[in-house]
Motif scaffolding. Structure first.
Motif, short mmCIF file in Angstrom:
data_model
loop_
_atom_site.label_atom_id
_atom_site.label_comp_id
_atom_site.label_asym_id
_atom_site.label_seq_id
_atom_site.Cartn_x
_atom_site.Cartn_y
_atom_site.Cartn_z
N LEU A 294 0.83 -1.20 0.00
CA LEU A 294 0.00 0.00 0.00
C LEU A 294 0.87 1.26 0.00
O LEU A 294 0.60 2.21 -0.75
N ILE A 295 1.90 1.25 0.82
CA ILE A 295 2.79 2.41 0.91
C ILE A 295 3.48 2.67 -0.42
O ILE A 295 3.68 3.82 -0.84
N ALA A 296 3.82 1.57 -1.13
CA ALA A 296 4.57 1.68 -2.38
C ALA A 296 3.79 2.42 -3.47
O ALA A 296 4.40 3.01 -4.37
N ILE A 297 2.46 2.39 -3.41
CA ILE A 297 1.68 3.04 -4.46
C ILE A 297 1.25 4.45 -4.08
O ILE A 297 0.58 5.13 -4.86
N LEU A 298 1.64 4.90 -2.86
CA LEU A 298 1.22 6.22 -2.38
C LEU A 298 2.33 7.26 -2.57
O LEU A 298 3.51 6.95 -2.44
N PRO A 299 1.94 8.50 -2.84
CA PRO A 299 2.93 9.60 -2.82
C PRO A 299 3.48 9.73 -1.40
O PRO A 299 2.79 9.42 -0.41
N LYS A 300 4.71 10.18 -1.25
CA LYS A 300 5.36 10.25 0.06
C LYS A 300 4.59 11.08 1.06
O LYS A 300 4.57 10.80 2.26
N ASP A 301 3.91 12.14 0.58
CA ASP A 301 3.20 13.01 1.51
C ASP A 301 1.88 12.41 2.01
O ASP A 301 1.21 12.97 2.88
N LYS A 307 -6.26 7.52 4.57
CA LYS A 307 -6.38 7.36 3.13
C LYS A 307 -7.45 6.34 2.76
O LYS A 307 -7.57 5.29 3.37
N LEU A 308 -8.26 6.69 1.75
CA LEU A 308 -9.16 5.75 1.10
C LEU A 308 -8.62 5.50 -0.30
O LEU A 308 -8.19 6.43 -0.98
N PHE A 309 -8.65 4.26 -0.75
CA PHE A 309 -8.00 3.89 -2.00
C PHE A 309 -8.99 3.81 -3.16
O PHE A 309 -10.12 3.32 -3.00
N SER A 310 -8.56 4.27 -4.32
CA SER A 310 -9.39 4.24 -5.52
C SER A 310 -9.33 2.85 -6.16
O SER A 310 -8.44 2.04 -5.85
N VAL A 311 -10.25 2.58 -7.09
CA VAL A 311 -10.25 1.30 -7.80
C VAL A 311 -8.95 1.12 -8.57
O VAL A 311 -8.38 0.02 -8.61
N GLU A 312 -8.48 2.19 -9.18
CA GLU A 312 -7.22 2.12 -9.94
C GLU A 312 -6.05 1.73 -9.03
O GLU A 312 -5.19 0.92 -9.42
N GLU A 313 -6.03 2.26 -7.83
CA GLU A 313 -4.97 1.92 -6.88
C GLU A 313 -5.11 0.48 -6.39
O GLU A 313 -4.10 -0.24 -6.24
N LYS A 422 -11.28 -5.57 -1.26
CA LYS A 422 -9.96 -4.92 -1.30
C LYS A 422 -10.04 -3.50 -0.75
O LYS A 422 -9.15 -3.07 0.00
N ALA A 423 -11.09 -2.78 -1.11
CA ALA A 423 -11.23 -1.39 -0.65
C ALA A 423 -11.33 -1.34 0.87
O ALA A 423 -10.70 -0.50 1.53
N ILE A 424 -12.12 -2.24 1.45
CA ILE A 424 -12.30 -2.27 2.90
C ILE A 424 -11.01 -2.66 3.60
O ILE A 424 -10.58 -2.02 4.56
N THR A 425 -10.37 -3.70 3.11
CA THR A 425 -9.14 -4.20 3.73
C THR A 425 -8.02 -3.18 3.65
O THR A 425 -7.30 -2.94 4.63
N ALA A 426 -7.85 -2.57 2.48
CA ALA A 426 -6.79 -1.57 2.32
C ALA A 426 -7.00 -0.39 3.26
O ALA A 426 -6.05 0.10 3.88
N SER A 427 -8.24 0.05 3.41
CA SER A 427 -8.54 1.17 4.30
C SER A 427 -8.23 0.83 5.75
O SER A 427 -7.68 1.66 6.49
#
Length: 465
Positions: A294-301, A307-313, A422-427
């Motif tokens: 999850l961290i790898a796909i996020l901008p550093k800031d 964070k809530l993740f989009s379908v694309e992410e 995936k959306a629930i788990t990632a959040s």
């Protein structure tokens, strides 16, 4: 079979695994001689593909399954032959509609942002112990019911209020499981006398019908008033032109839509999410890998912010996908699938079957066979689903993962389910730490849906602000 099922009812899933391991994955279970209830139980993937794909026409759901699963009505799940083809086409039209995809994304985001996050923030601040299974079941009921009917029953709120829809669905699941184990004459006699679980089932069915009727009435009023929004009831009322129909058939069709979609979306995904978090609690290195992914796909800031993740992410998370595949392998939400037999046949395993028998496919046992998965079959290893180039092994999924079935009757909501889970788990994993309460017993429930008998009690603390 009957005495064995009664004696080992509370451990029935694992007992069937033991039997299948001793019989090369396929065994005939004898029923009472006067009831024609012999069952062929199999966890052989070659048998499964043959029954569900290669010789699909010879293995329908059958009339007995329809009576056992009466709560599902006549739609898709219980239909066969030409009627099933029409229902499948109709259901695919709904799930493939652009508006459905957009509504799913919105409903999932709203359920997380307005339901899950506020609830977890509250229990985190209060230091409360929460039953994660109950939480997920309520969350999935709210989001599924919203997508199915346009109305949110708001079952996920502080205090976990009783929800008649959820209670009735739980009773139906338990009753259906028992109907699968005992002769039809026995449970029909119970129903006629109004005894035991069949008495509860009668009341639950009445409750479900009343709830569906109310949703249908409200939706007709909304459509006449040009209320905006998209959901399954609205789609089928307009597309099938049932809005103007006064026939019993039209009502039953809409009633079945409400029940089937809610049951499919709530029960299976809620169970899968619960088992995933329990498996992660036993395998902290896997949870760390998901968090790193999850961290790898996020901008550093954004790494240390809520964070809530989009379908694309979410589509860029192969390890998380593999973790769900592994969960579905070990704890398939629907542990069994049954089929009738039209004509006598010989299965790839060499077993003879005839129309007086029923075939039961055990996904729970299939996921535990060392002959299929290797000596580490009982280990939780998301890596087994990921190729050397970091992609999901779809060929493995197609050959050996049957949680969503396979062949013509594969679940039409499969992609929708993965997106929501995936959306629930990632959040949760990005924003919170979840710890299972020490010594809390976790064991499969004896039901048609593989839930946890005692739930999964956890404490939640916030990570990101």
């Amino acid at each position: 079979m009957l005495p064995f099922s009664i004696i080992h009812f509370n451990q029935i899933h694992d007992k069937f695994v033991e039997i299948l391991k001793k019989n090369d994955g396929t065994v005939i279970l004898k029923g009472l001689w006067f009831t024609n209830t012999d069952k062929l139980l199999t966890s052989d993937p070659t048998n499964a593909h043959y029954i569900l794909s290669t010789n699909f026409a010879n293995y329908p759901k059958g009339p007995l399954s329809k009576r056992i699963f009466q709560v599902q009505g006549d739609f898709l799940f219980n239909s066969d032959h030409e009627e099933w083809k029409i229902h499948r086409k109709t259901m695919r039209a709904f799930f493939n509609d652009r508006r459905c995809m957009e509504a799913t994304v919105k409903v999932v985001r709203d359920s997380i942002e307005k339901g899950l996050i506020p609830f977890l923030d509250h229990v985190s601040k209060q230091g409360m112990v929460v039953d994660l299974q109950d939480l997920f079941t309520r969350l999935m009921l709210d989001s599924t019911c919203t997508l199915a009917t346009g109305y949110n029953p708001s079952s996920l709120s502080i205090g976990f209020p009783e929800t008649p829809l959820a209670t009735a669905m739980d009773i139906a699941n338990d009753t259906v499981f028992q109907r699968n184990l005992i002769p039809e004459s026995m449970w029909k006699l119970q129903s006629w006398l109004g005894l035991g679980v069949e008495n509860k089932m009668s009341k639950a069915l009445h409750t479900l019908n009343n709830i569906a009727t109310e949703y249908i009435k409200m939706k007709k009023d909304d459509i006449k008033g040009n209320v905006e929004g998209f959901d399954a009831l609205k789609f089928f009322m307009i597309e099938k032109d049932t809005i103007r129909s006064k026939t019993t058939q039209a009502y039953n069709f809409l009633r079945d839509i409400v029940i089937v979609l809610n049951a499919g979306g709530r029960d299976t995904t809620g169970a899968c999410l619960s088992w995933l978090f329990w498996l992660l609690s036993k395998n902290p290195s896997s949870e760390s890998k998901i968090r790193e992914e999850l961290i790898a796909i996020l901008p550093k800031d954004e790494v240390r912010t809520s964070k809530l993740f989009s379908v694309e992410e979410l589509n860029k998370l192969p390890y998380l996908h593999g973790a769900f595949c592994e969960t579905l392998r070990l704890y398939p939400p629907a542990p069994y699938q049954s089929r009738a037999i039209v004509q006598s046949d010989i299965l790839p395993s060499g077993h003879h079957v005839n129309p007086k028998m029923t075939i039961v496919l055990s996904w729970y046992a299939l996921g535990r066979m060392k002959s299929i998965w290797g000596n580490d079959a009982l280990e939780f290893k998301p890596e087994r689903w990921i190729s050397e180039n970091g992609q999901i092994k779809h060929d493995l999924s197609n050959k050996a993962l049957f949680a969503f079935s396979t062949g013509p009757r594969v679940c039409p909501g499969k992609n929708d389910a993965f997106t929501r889970m995936k959306a629930i788990t990632a959040s949760i994993i990005h924003n919170y730490n979840v710890k299972v309460v020490p010594n809390h017993p976790v064991t499969p429930n004896s039901s048609i849906i593989l839930t946890m008998k005692h739930g999964i009690k956890v404490k939640v603390t916030k990570r990101c602000t």
